[in-house]
Design a protein around this motif. Structure first.
Motif, PDB file in Angstrom:
ATOM      1  N   CYS A   1      -3.333  -4.778  -8.100  1.00 30.06           N
ATOM      2  CA  CYS A   1      -3.165  -3.325  -8.027  1.00 30.06           C
ATOM      3  C   CYS A   1      -4.528  -2.627  -8.024  1.00 30.06           C
ATOM      4  O   CYS A   1      -4.785  -1.761  -7.180  1.00 30.06           O
ATOM      5  N   HIS A   2      -5.390  -3.025  -8.939  1.00 30.87           N
ATOM      6  CA  HIS A   2      -6.716  -2.413  -9.024  1.00 30.87           C
ATOM      7  C   HIS A   2      -7.484  -2.614  -7.712  1.00 30.87           C
ATOM      8  O   HIS A   2      -8.079  -1.678  -7.184  1.00 30.87           O
ATOM      9  N   PHE A   3      -7.463  -3.828  -7.195  1.00 28.25           N
ATOM     10  CA  PHE A   3      -8.148  -4.133  -5.940  1.00 28.25           C
ATOM     11  C   PHE A   3      -7.612  -3.283  -4.793  1.00 28.25           C
ATOM     12  O   PHE A   3      -8.375  -2.711  -4.009  1.00 28.25           O
ATOM     13  N   ARG A   4      -6.290  -3.192  -4.680  1.00 27.41           N
ATOM     14  CA  ARG A   4      -5.684  -2.457  -3.568  1.00 27.41           C
ATOM     15  C   ARG A   4      -5.949  -0.951  -3.650  1.00 27.41           C
ATOM     16  O   ARG A   4      -6.232  -0.316  -2.638  1.00 27.41           O
ATOM     17  N   VAL A   5      -5.858  -0.388  -4.842  1.00 28.91           N
ATOM     18  CA  VAL A   5      -6.142   1.042  -4.996  1.00 28.91           C
ATOM     19  C   VAL A   5      -7.603   1.304  -4.658  1.00 28.91           C
ATOM     20  O   VAL A   5      -7.924   2.251  -3.938  1.00 28.91           O
ATOM     21  N   ARG A   6      -8.513   0.480  -5.152  1.00 24.68           N
ATOM     22  CA  ARG A   6      -9.939   0.643  -4.848  1.00 24.68           C
ATOM     23  C   ARG A   6     -10.177   0.548  -3.344  1.00 24.68           C
ATOM     24  O   ARG A   6     -10.943   1.314  -2.772  1.00 24.68           O
ATOM     25  N   ARG A   7      -9.486  -0.395  -2.688  1.00 26.32           N
ATOM     26  CA  ARG A   7      -9.628  -0.547  -1.241  1.00 26.32           C
ATOM     27  C   ARG A   7      -9.108   0.697  -0.505  1.00 26.32           C
ATOM     28  O   ARG A   7      -9.730   1.156   0.460  1.00 26.32           O
TER      29      ARG A   7
ATOM     30  N   SER B   1      -4.459  -6.934 -11.539  1.00 23.83           N
ATOM     31  CA  SER B   1      -5.718  -7.157 -10.810  1.00 23.83           C
ATOM     32  C   SER B   1      -5.546  -6.854  -9.317  1.00 23.83           C
ATOM     33  O   SER B   1      -6.426  -6.274  -8.688  1.00 23.83           O
TER      34      SER B   1
ATOM     35  N   VAL C   1      -9.122   3.707  -1.659  1.00 25.71           N
ATOM     36  CA  VAL C   1     -10.141   4.740  -1.885  1.00 25.71           C
ATOM     37  C   VAL C   1     -11.339   4.495  -0.975  1.00 25.71           C
ATOM     38  O   VAL C   1     -11.815   5.396  -0.283  1.00 25.71           O
ATOM     39  N   ASP C   2     -11.826   3.264  -0.951  1.00 24.80           N
ATOM     40  CA  ASP C   2     -13.005   2.928  -0.136  1.00 24.80           C
ATOM     41  C   ASP C   2     -12.766   3.175   1.356  1.00 24.80           C
ATOM     42  O   ASP C   2     -13.690   3.564   2.076  1.00 24.80           O
TER      43      ASP C   2
ATOM     44  N   ASN D   1      -3.321   1.780 -14.482  1.00 27.97           N
ATOM     45  CA  ASN D   1      -3.288   0.665 -13.541  1.00 27.97           C
ATOM     46  C   ASN D   1      -2.158  -0.296 -13.877  1.00 27.97           C
ATOM     47  O   ASN D   1      -1.437  -0.745 -12.986  1.00 27.97           O
TER      48      ASN D   1
ATOM     49  N   ASP E   1       0.840  -1.205   0.000  1.00 26.03           N
ATOM     50  CA  ASP E   1       0.000   0.000   0.000  1.00 26.03           C
ATOM     51  C   ASP E   1       0.875   1.256   0.000  1.00 26.03           C
ATOM     52  O   ASP E   1       0.602   2.208  -0.723  1.00 26.03           O
TER      53      ASP E   1
END
Length: 154
Positions: free
Chosen positions: A40-46, A38, A48-49, A26, A11
């Motif tokens: 990377c996308h999941f971790r960045v979204r997490r 995949s 943000v969330d 990405n 992170d």
């Protein structure tokens, strides 16, 4: 920001890379950090969330739009206006030329980062601000240079 899981080394590497260039695709970000796209996308979204990443913003140079002067205006409210801090801050943020509004602890209540086209425009802004019945005093400091820092923990 929620703290359901700690920020780990991956992170931190993502945050550092995005701090350097938030426009990385990405796939380029994943390659730079050394993880699968995949993941990377999941971790960045997490991030943000969870509120760690609060947004991706466009940073426009005020001088490119004709606003060659920037200043910090310290604002102290009247004691009778203390109950209206949130409303007053929202109103400050909507004023033309206001870039940022900071609510402070200490003697002053707000620090307002403002851009103006000229010294006359800045004087007009501060004069109008000072006339508001909620305002006890203002103090203006010109900004000669602005350097953006990073959080330092990434």
């Amino acid at each position: 920001m929620t703290s359901d899981t700690a920020i780990d080394d991956i992170d931190r590497r993502l945050l550092r890379a995005l701090s350097d260039d938030a426009r990385l695709s990405n796939s380029a970000l994943a390659k730079k950090v050394g993880i699968a796209a995949s993941t990377c996308h999941f971790r960045v979204r997490r991030l943000v969330d969870r509120g760690v990443i609060r947004g991706f913003r466009l940073d426009i140079a005020p001088e490119a739009l004709g606003y060659g002067i920037q200043a910090l205006v310290a604002v102290r409210l009247q004691p009778t206006a203390r109950g209206q801090v949130a409303t007053y801050a929202a109103g400050l943020a909507r004023l033309p030329g206001v870039l940022n509004v900071y609510f402070l602890a200490g003697i002053d209540d707000f620090e307002v980062h403002v851009a103006a086209a000229s010294a006359d425009d800045l004087r007009g802004f501060v004069t109008n601000l000072s006339k508001a019945r909620e305002v006890a005093s203002t103090q203006t400091s010109l900004i000669f240079e602005h350097t953006v820092g990073s959080v330092g923990i990434v």
